[in-house]
Write an enzyme that holds these catalytic residues in place. Structure first.
Site, short mmCIF file in Angstrom:
data_model
loop_
_atom_site.label_atom_id
_atom_site.label_comp_id
_atom_site.label_asym_id
_atom_site.label_seq_id
_atom_site.Cartn_x
_atom_site.Cartn_y
_atom_site.Cartn_z
CG ASP A 18 -0.18 -0.06 2.55
OD1 ASP A 18 0.94 -0.64 2.60
OD2 ASP A 18 -0.69 0.48 3.54
CD1 TRP A 140 -0.18 -0.19 8.46
CD2 TRP A 140 -1.75 -1.76 8.61
NE1 TRP A 140 -0.14 -0.96 7.31
CE2 TRP A 140 -1.08 -1.93 7.38
CE3 TRP A 140 -2.78 -2.64 8.93
CZ2 TRP A 140 -1.41 -2.93 6.47
CZ3 TRP A 140 -3.11 -3.64 8.03
CH2 TRP A 140 -2.44 -3.78 6.83
CE1 TYR A 142 2.69 0.77 12.05
CE2 TYR A 142 2.37 2.23 10.18
CZ TYR A 142 2.69 0.98 10.68
OH TYR A 142 2.99 -0.05 9.82
CE LYS A 173 2.53 -3.35 8.58
NZ LYS A 173 2.34 -3.33 7.16
N GLY A 199 8.11 -4.08 8.10
CA GLY A 199 9.52 -4.24 7.73
C GLY A 199 10.32 -2.95 7.82
NE ARG A 227 9.05 0.80 2.98
CZ ARG A 227 9.07 1.80 3.85
NH1 ARG A 227 9.59 2.95 3.52
NH2 ARG A 227 8.57 1.62 5.07
#
Ligand code: FBP
Length: 248
Positions: A18, A140, A142, A173, A199, A227
């Site tokens: 994404d 996710w 963060y 995540k 990652g 990535r």
């Protein structure tokens, strides 16, 4: 919530793609700019899921279906050009994701942002809708924004993990911040909510594999990586090495 469609023996390796929305073309080269290249890696590497925004999920529907790799549709996002307090806008509904063939959905929440309230409110509807349809929810989480600037990132990692449990995510995540002991504490805080780790920017193979070992020894369930795989000269080679650590 059964996670059997997107996990193997309680562990998982997801391929994230994404970044085209989040970072723009700067992450890409002539090969990995093509979603078909990514679908091929997911297929050859037998990933447990491939993460796309709605546009790629829709326009490459046939190829994704043919690959037999479980589709995870990311429902919200923002561009890297956006400059305010972080807010990840919902761009796809749970029902649309199901129609596209999603076996799970993904959602980003920036805890600590002045828009945290909106993201939690948006997420609540998504979580209810997804679970009503027996679709696992990956969040996710963060910590970002003015209010978390300068705060201890390792401690925030455990907070993010706990938020995942509290808001009924099936998998959270996280970014791996700090040391193994901090990640172990994050895993404890997540309770029955599973953790996968992002990652990050491309690093050398030795460092990546060392981190994967730490991630698994801390009790995480695996990775949702992008990535470091599709920017690699040998995406399948690095996939096999990561899988060996996860399912050792
Ligand atoms: P990577 O493994 O490439 O870091 O991908 C993980 C991920 O969470 C992607 O799903 C997402 O696009 C990106 O990182 C967001 O990164 P950031 O918000 O730090 O720019």
């Amino acid at each position: 919530m059964s996670l059997s469609k997107i996990m193997k023996n309680g562990k998982a390796l997801f391929l994230a793609y994404d970044q085209g929305l989040e970072h723009g073309p700067s992450d890409f080269n002539d090969k990995n700019v093509d979603p078909n290249y990514i679908i091929d890696i997911a297929k050859k590497g037998k990933y447990n899921g491939i993460i796309f925004q709605k546009g790629i999920a829709n326009k490459y529907k046939k190829e994704i279906k043919k690959s037999k790799i479980p589709l995870i549709v990311k429902l919200n996002g923002k561009t890297g050009l956006y400059n305010g307090e972080p807010y990840s806008r919902q761009l796809c509904t749970v029902n649309e994701a199901i129609r596209l063939g999603a076996k799970a959905i993904g959602y980003t929440i920036y805890i600590g942002s002045s828009y945290e309230d909106e993201m939690l409110r948006d997420f609540e509807k998504v979580e209810r809708e997804a679970h009503k349809n027996k679709i696992p929810v990956i969040v996710w989480i963060y910590p970002r924004g003015k209010s978390v600037k300068g705060k201890n990132k390792a401690k925030l990692m455990a907070y993010a993990a706990r938020v995942g449990l509290e808001i009924n995510a099936d998998i959270v995540k996280l970014k791996y911040e700090g040391r193994v002991k901090d990640l172990k504490w994050a895993v404890k805080n997540a309770g029955k909510c599973k953790i996968v780790i992002a990652g990050g920017v491309k690093k050398n193979e030795k460092l990546l594999l060392k981190q994967v070992k730490e991630i698994m020894s801390a009790g995480c369930s695996g990775l949702a990586i992008g990535r470091n795989v599709w920017q690699s000269k040998d995406p399948i080679g690095i996939t096999e090495k990561i899988k060996k650590v996860i399912w050792c």
